[in-house]
Design a protein around this motif. Sequence first.
Motif, PDB file in Angstrom:
ATOM      1  N   ARG A  77      12.856   8.365   1.753  1.00  0.00           N
ATOM      2  CA  ARG A  77      13.744   8.847   0.671  1.00  0.00           C
ATOM      3  C   ARG A  77      13.009   8.974  -0.666  1.00  0.00           C
ATOM      4  NH1 ARG A  77      19.205   9.918   2.623  1.00  0.00           N
ATOM      5  NH2 ARG A  77      19.563   8.532   4.356  1.00  0.00           N
ATOM      6  N   ARG A  78      11.707   8.684  -0.661  1.00  0.00           N
ATOM      7  CA  ARG A  78      10.869   8.784  -1.877  1.00  0.00           C
ATOM      8  C   ARG A  78      11.476   8.003  -3.057  1.00  0.00           C
ATOM      9  NH1 ARG A  78      11.884  12.702   0.672  1.00  0.00           N
ATOM     10  NH2 ARG A  78      13.498  13.313  -0.816  1.00  0.00           N
ATOM     11  N   VAL A  79      11.729   6.721  -2.801  1.00  0.00           N
ATOM     12  CA  VAL A  79      12.326   5.905  -3.860  1.00  0.00           C
ATOM     13  C   VAL A  79      11.305   4.996  -4.541  1.00  0.00           C
ATOM     14  CG1 VAL A  79      14.672   5.964  -2.936  1.00  0.00           C
ATOM     15  CG2 VAL A  79      13.128   4.158  -2.184  1.00  0.00           C
ATOM     16  N   ILE A  80      10.108   4.878  -3.955  1.00  0.00           N
ATOM     17  CA  ILE A  80       9.102   4.003  -4.583  1.00  0.00           C
ATOM     18  C   ILE A  80       7.802   4.776  -4.810  1.00  0.00           C
ATOM     19  CG2 ILE A  80       9.955   1.793  -3.702  1.00  0.00           C
ATOM     20  CD1 ILE A  80       7.677   2.049  -1.553  1.00  0.00           C
ATOM     21  N   SER A  81       6.962   4.206  -5.663  1.00  0.00           N
ATOM     22  CA  SER A  81       5.663   4.832  -5.913  1.00  0.00           C
ATOM     23  C   SER A  81       4.635   3.721  -6.145  1.00  0.00           C
ATOM     24  CB  SER A  81       5.801   5.737  -7.140  1.00  0.00           C
ATOM     25  OG  SER A  81       4.548   6.204  -7.509  1.00  0.00           O
ATOM     26  N   MET A  82       3.788   3.506  -5.156  1.00  0.00           N
ATOM     27  CA  MET A  82       2.801   2.409  -5.217  1.00  0.00           C
ATOM     28  C   MET A  82       1.420   2.966  -5.575  1.00  0.00           C
ATOM     29  SD  MET A  82       4.362  -0.451  -3.895  1.00  0.00           S
ATOM     30  CE  MET A  82       6.125  -0.458  -4.068  1.00  0.00           C
ATOM     31  N   LYS A  83       0.747   2.306  -6.512  1.00  0.00           N
ATOM     32  CA  LYS A  83      -0.576   2.791  -6.943  1.00  0.00           C
ATOM     33  C   LYS A  83      -1.712   1.951  -6.332  1.00  0.00           C
ATOM     34  CE  LYS A  83       1.042   5.799 -10.079  1.00  0.00           C
ATOM     35  NZ  LYS A  83       2.164   6.210  -9.246  1.00  0.00           N
ATOM     36  N   ASN A  84      -1.362   0.708  -5.941  1.00  0.00           N
ATOM     37  CA  ASN A  84      -2.371  -0.228  -5.440  1.00  0.00           C
ATOM     38  C   ASN A  84      -3.103   0.326  -4.209  1.00  0.00           C
ATOM     39  OD1 ASN A  84      -3.598  -2.477  -4.103  1.00  0.00           O
ATOM     40  ND2 ASN A  84      -2.321  -3.824  -5.365  1.00  0.00           N
ATOM     41  N   LYS A  85      -4.444   0.276  -4.256  1.00  0.00           N
ATOM     42  CA  LYS A  85      -5.244   0.878  -3.164  1.00  0.00           C
ATOM     43  C   LYS A  85      -5.101   0.124  -1.841  1.00  0.00           C
ATOM     44  CE  LYS A  85      -8.669   3.622  -5.490  1.00  0.00           C
ATOM     45  NZ  LYS A  85      -8.338   3.378  -6.930  1.00  0.00           N
ATOM     46  N   ASP A  86      -4.660  -1.144  -1.912  1.00  0.00           N
ATOM     47  CA  ASP A  86      -4.483  -1.915  -0.672  1.00  0.00           C
ATOM     48  C   ASP A  86      -3.193  -1.535   0.057  1.00  0.00           C
ATOM     49  OD1 ASP A  86      -6.808  -3.286  -1.086  1.00  0.00           O
ATOM     50  OD2 ASP A  86      -5.821  -4.848  -2.301  1.00  0.00           O
ATOM     51  N   ILE A  87      -2.373  -0.753  -0.615  1.00  0.00           N
ATOM     52  CA  ILE A  87      -1.087  -0.378   0.004  1.00  0.00           C
ATOM     53  C   ILE A  87      -1.169   1.073   0.488  1.00  0.00           C
ATOM     54  CG2 ILE A  87       1.396  -0.017  -0.418  1.00  0.00           C
ATOM     55  CD1 ILE A  87       1.143  -2.165  -2.660  1.00  0.00           C
ATOM     56  N   THR A  88      -0.768   1.269   1.753  1.00  0.00           N
ATOM     57  CA  THR A  88      -0.669   2.643   2.267  1.00  0.00           C
ATOM     58  C   THR A  88       0.777   3.068   2.122  1.00  0.00           C
ATOM     59  OG1 THR A  88      -2.393   2.168   3.875  1.00  0.00           O
ATOM     60  CG2 THR A  88      -1.040   4.115   4.299  1.00  0.00           C
TER      61      THR A  88
END
Length: 438
Positions: free
Chosen positions: A419-430
């Motif tokens: 649903r495109r509700v989050i946006s993660m920038k951390n490189k450890d997170i896919t």
Amino acid sequence: MIKKKIAIIGLGYVGLSLAVFLGSKFKVIGVDSNKNRITALGKGISYFYEPKIKFYLKRAIKNGLTFTDKIDREIISCDIIFVTVGTPIDKFGSIDLSNIKAVSSDIAKNLANAKNKPTIVIKSTVIPGTTLQVIKPILEKYDLKESEDFDLLTNPEFLREGSAMQDTIAPHVIVIGGSNQKAIQKLTDIYKSAYKKKQNIVETNNITAEVIKYANNAFLATKISFINSIANICQKLPDTNVDKIAEIIGMDPRIGRQFLKAGPGYGGSCFPKDVQALINFAHNIGYDSVLLNAVKNTNSSQVNAVMSLIKQNIKNLNGKKVAILGLAFKENTDDIRESVSTKIISLLLKNGCKVCGHDPKAIDNTRIIFGNKITYTKSLKDALTDSDCAVIMTPWQEYRNIKEKDVLVMKSPIIIDTRRVISMKNKDITQVSLGIGK
Ligand code: UDX
């Protein structure tokens, strides 16, 4: 002035919302054949979760709203009888009218000895022609006649679960289908006195009102399948985002902004059933709709788009712990009917995954389907801890607030956001978002 008496038969989302809204203005009796529901409602407890309904229910009870499980003389003595029973589909995808037929038959039996002339208002979604070709003959069974002994109107409802009260209080339109002007006026007067603001009330004949309801739902379903197709294209195109595209095309007033949120496919008690029932109905009268079939098929294959995203990011699913975030078919409801989450869970179980279902409201209903085949939690932290993948299925507010640190408790921080509700920038997170090409 004597208060008008109103009966509402069938206390699902439509019937109960209407009962508690009109219940603060008129003398309303709610009818449902399910005794447990009636007992709970009488105590001010709604048997399903819906924002604000508790407040309106308690207020209406104070104002005299009562409940019963029987269609009797008291019901027939009402000025208006709304029929809001469910019209599911049968195993062949055609509308199942057994509930509405049984209710019509009960009304007819009681009407045979009655002195007053109620206006019977069909609010349930019924296939075109049902009011006059199916319901009317049942009501006329005991030598009764429409216009002489009762009036019959079709008045479809457009409310959405999760905002049922809001939609009941402020409908975008009120459609009244019928042929007797006096009866139409009677219902119009009820609505006029129920609403503070002037409403957009349109009059038409019964069958047109019936078609309007199906056309409305089928069009909205078409918009969703359309934008899901665009999302699947975007998925393969680096640097594209379906939401941006939806936002801009939505600026064209010919398209409009609403119902262009791509996702795992529409679910719920209306769109899947109504699109299928319309397909079958059209076929039976000699028209095979390529478009409606495509809308349906696009929707049912959207679950595969979600599964592909999961499989692309977890190589071997067997034995992996997957957290499903959101079990309800949409936010702000505990309803899981036709929820794509249940389909994903079944596929994950087939692939040998250990599934943990998270939802703020819909766990009890999901447990009825999956029992102990999966685990359940209301704690987001518990759902994410040690999991190999998390899939956001429902756009609950709680998921919009997920932070990177919440995701880093996962065994492998892979998050599929349908649903495109989050946006993660951390490189450890896919993070993989449906409809965003990378
Ligand atoms: C629908 C109609 O909107 C309503 O008018 C009718 O009376 C009953 O059916 P409902 O099923 O309660 O209402 O919810 P709705 O908000 O329409 O959502 C239906 C499904 O479509 C959900 O699964 C939702 O997640 C999905 N949806 C909706 C999308 O995927 N994208 C959108 O842009 C809108």
